[in-house]
Design a protein around this motif. Sequence first.
Motif, PDB file in Angstrom:
ATOM      1  N   SER A 174       0.849  -1.180   0.000  1.00 61.00           N
ATOM      2  CA  SER A 174       0.000   0.000   0.000  1.00 61.00           C
ATOM      3  C   SER A 174       0.885   1.230   0.000  1.00 61.00           C
ATOM      4  O   SER A 174       2.028   1.201   0.478  1.00 61.00           O
ATOM      5  N   SER A 199      -3.665  -3.509  -2.154  1.00 58.24           N
ATOM      6  CA  SER A 199      -3.315  -3.762  -0.762  1.00 58.24           C
ATOM      7  C   SER A 199      -4.478  -3.359   0.143  1.00 58.24           C
ATOM      8  O   SER A 199      -5.300  -2.507  -0.197  1.00 58.24           O
ATOM      9  N   HIS A 204      -9.775  -1.572   1.342  1.00 60.13           N
ATOM     10  CA  HIS A 204      -8.620  -0.885   0.774  1.00 60.13           C
ATOM     11  C   HIS A 204      -8.635   0.592   1.174  1.00 60.13           C
ATOM     12  O   HIS A 204      -9.571   1.075   1.820  1.00 60.13           O
TER      13      HIS A 204
END
Length: 372
Positions: A163, A259, A296
């Motif tokens: 991320s 991610s 997310h």
Amino acid sequence: MTFRRPRKLVLLVATAVALVLLCCGGGLTVLLLNGLNSNDDNRLLNASFGCGQGGVVDPDSSLPRIRPYSTEEIRNAAIIINVGADLKLPPRAWVIAVATAMQESSLSNLGHLGTRNDHDSLGLFQQRPSTGWGTPKQVQDPVYASTKFYNKLKTIDGWESMSLTRAAQKVQISAYPDAYAKHEPLATEIVNSLADGAAQAVGNSANLECAAAGQIAASGWTIPVKAPVGSGFRSPERPTHQGVDLIVEKYRPIIAVASGVVSLVKCDEDFRGRKTCNVDGYPGKGGCGWMVEIIHAGDVMTRYCHMVQRPFVRENQQVNAGDVLGRIGSSGNSSGPHLHFEVHLNNDRSSSGAVNPVRFMQQQGAPLGNEG
């Protein structure tokens, strides 16, 4: 490394330009055949664009206005992008760097702020001379500061699939590690605006193949499985169908599209309240079978249904884009092997939060198969 202010770009329509696009493992090289040469002050990109599109970034040209940032702040973003391109880093790195500078300095080249200053933090990234980032003069040079950021980013194993906030935090070691995530959408927009769409791999077969090969778009998204779209989102035949069905053979791996944190793993009950997910289902049985949900950045939720066996992940597990969640199956309300894939905004698990995954994934630069 000193940033040299480039002369205004000549009109590209008057310049013979050859673009050699080597997608999925190659790069986009901008070659000027007439009028300019490799020593020209115009800072043309010679960069690895992955499978996106890209173009020239001229920090001294008439840059677009992107609110809430000033012309000078957008110019700093252009410098950050250029440095990343010069270092042959893909657009995902540019998005991470721009978002980090947005959080640390609002894209301003900070000088000493007196009592408001966080220790001796300076420049676009609030880098601290006392911790080895460079001299005060160096860290206030946007090119030097950007180079130092990228060089540290390159040392982080797996940064490409992390991320944005995790990757930025590993470079910056910030007291506010979750603060970077909120800047990702606008940072992606800035990179797209300044670098001719470099942060999105929009809509052609080569880009689809790139995503299917495991490439992650600069937005941080990829496709869950390489497969054509069968039943579409809320079609006339199935108006309550809140996702799309990706038709593919059993046991194919299903991967996380971005991610996030796994919020749900379960065997979904059928219409009769049974949890019978280790066998193939049938139309009218009801339920998603073995399923996973992931939250997310930006409170986007993705849902993956009909897996053949218990998923490989657990609730509250942090996953990266490209991590394997489970395998294609036909459990639950299913007529054959496929992945039922949904996207929900605002972490709204109901039908009111669902959006068309084909359109959403296209916007992320990770297009799903053509809708059938």
